[in-house]
Scaffold this motif. Structure first.
Motif, PDB file in Angstrom:
ATOM      1  N   SER A   1       0.784  -1.175   0.052  1.00  9.77           N
ATOM      2  CA  SER A   1      -0.200   0.052   0.047  1.00  9.77           C
ATOM      3  C   SER A   1       0.673   1.228   0.034  1.00  9.77           C
ATOM      4  CB  SER A   1      -0.922  -0.016   1.145  1.00  9.77           C
ATOM      5  OG  SER A   1      -0.008  -0.001   2.387  1.00  9.77           O
ATOM      6  N   SER A   2       0.359   2.570  -0.278  1.00  5.84           N
ATOM      7  CA  SER A   2       1.008   3.665  -0.525  1.00  5.84           C
ATOM      8  C   SER A   2       1.423   4.047   0.795  1.00  5.84           C
ATOM      9  CB  SER A   2      -0.017   4.670  -1.026  1.00  5.84           C
ATOM     10  OG  SER A   2       0.853   5.879  -0.990  1.00  5.84           O
ATOM     11  N   ARG A   3       0.562   3.716   1.777  1.00  2.00           N
ATOM     12  CA  ARG A   3       1.055   4.281   3.366  1.00  2.00           C
ATOM     13  C   ARG A   3       2.170   3.323   3.695  1.00  2.00           C
ATOM     14  NH1 ARG A   3       1.090   8.405   6.370  1.00  2.00           N
ATOM     15  NH2 ARG A   3       1.398   7.815   8.578  1.00  2.00           N
ATOM     16  N   TRP A   4       2.057   2.085   3.649  1.00  4.66           N
ATOM     17  CA  TRP A   4       3.294   1.286   3.977  1.00  4.66           C
ATOM     18  C   TRP A   4       4.652   1.673   3.188  1.00  4.66           C
ATOM     19  CZ3 TRP A   4       4.339  -1.522   8.233  1.00  4.66           C
ATOM     20  CH2 TRP A   4       3.187  -2.087   8.810  1.00  4.66           C
ATOM     21  N   ALA A   5       4.659   1.834   1.894  1.00  9.02           N
ATOM     22  CA  ALA A   5       5.427   2.382   0.939  1.00  9.02           C
ATOM     23  C   ALA A   5       6.249   3.624   1.761  1.00  9.02           C
ATOM     24  CB  ALA A   5       5.143   2.590  -0.412  1.00  9.02           C
TER      25      ALA A   5
END
Length: 231
Positions: free
Chosen positions: A2-6
Motif C-alpha cells: 500500500s501507499s502508506r506502507w511504502a
C-alpha cells in the motif's frame, strides 16, 4: 504494498541511510575511555584526534569546487556510494589495526588510529553536504528523515557503549593471604574491535538502504519523488 506502507518504508530507509553520516566518528569518540589507556599518546590523544578532524573539514570545500566545475554534470550518487563504502572499509581496518603504532618524530604514534579517524572525518564532513543534495530528489516531507538519521548517530553508539560497559570499575576482593583487600578492575563485556565492527555493520545496513532507495520501485510506490526535480 500500500501507499502508506511504502511511504513509511521509504522514510525509514532514508533514516537508515543517514546513519552513515556521523555514526563512525561518534562511535570512536564514545569509545575513547577504552582506547586512550592503550595508546602511547595517553590523554594527549584527544588533541591529536581534534587536529585530524579539523584538517578533514576541508573536504566539503573541495566538493563544492568540484561541483562548481562540473556544473549540471555533477551527480551526488557516486559520492554517496564512496562515502559509505570508504566508511565500511575504514571501520574494518580500524577494527584490526587500531592498536598498531609507528615510530614517528622520535616517539611511538597511533598512526593507524589517527589515519582511520582522518579518513572517517573526511567522508563524514562530506556526507553532510552530499546527503542533503541527494534529498532534492524527494518531497520536502522526507527531509525530516535526514535530521532523524543524523540525530540517531549520537544515540546508537551511546547505547552500544552502555551495552558494552566501560569497565575499569574497581571491585575489592579478599587477598589470597587473607590479610586485606585488593582492587580488581572489571572488563567491558566486549572489546573495542567488536564495537567498531558493530559500527561497520550499521554502515553496511546504511549502504543496503541506499541501494534499495536507488534500485527498487519503493520511491515511486510511495510517491516520494520530488515532482519538480529533473535528473
Amino acid at each position: 504494498m500500500s501507499s502508506r506502507w511504502a511511504q513509511t518504508t521509504c522514510f525509514t530507509l532514508i533514516v537508515i541511510m543517514n546513519l552513515s553520516a556521523w555514526i563512525d566518528i561518534q562511535g570512536i569518540m564514545v569509545e575513547l575511555p577504552l582506547i586512550i589507556p592503550l595508546m602511547p599518546e595517553g590523554w594527549a590523544l584527544p588533541s591529536a584526534i581534534t587536529i585530524c578532524m579539523t584538517a578533514a573539514s576541508i573536504a566539503p570545500v573541495l566538493v563544492l569546487i568540484l561541483r562548481w566545475r562540473q556544473g549540471k554534470r555533477f551527480s551526488e550518487i557516486p559520492y554517496i556510494y564512496a562515502i559509505i563504502i570508504v566508511g565500511i572499509v575504514s571501520c574494518c581496518m580500524l577494527a584490526f589495526f587500531w592498536q598498531r603504532t609507528a615510530f614517528v618524530f622520535g616517539n611511538q604514534r597511533s598512526v593507524w588510529l589517527l589515519g582511520g579517524i582522518f579518513t572517517l572525518s573526511t567522508v563524514d564532513c562530506t556526507s553532510s553536504l552530499i546527503f542533503f543534495d541527494y534529498m532534492k530528489r524527494f518531497r520536502a516531507s522526507y527531509l525530516t528523515a535526514v535530521f532523524l538519521g543524523e540525530g540517531l548517530t549520537g544515540l546508537i553508539p551511546t547505547l552500544l557503549v552502555l551495552a558494552q560497559g566501560m569497565g575499569s570499575e574497581e571491585v575489592c576482593i579478599q587477598a589470597v593471604n587473607g590479610t586485606g583487600l585488593v582492587p580488581i578492575y572489571t572488563q567491558p563485556r566486549f572489546s573495542v574491535r567488536v564495537f567498531i565492527f558493530c559500527i561497520g555493520g550499521i554502515l553496511t545496513v546504511s549502504l543496503l538502504a541506499f541501494v534499495l532507495l536507488r534500485w527498487s520501485n519503493l520511491v515511486s510506490l510511495a510517491d516520494a519523488a520530488n515532482p519538480i526535480y529533473v535528473e
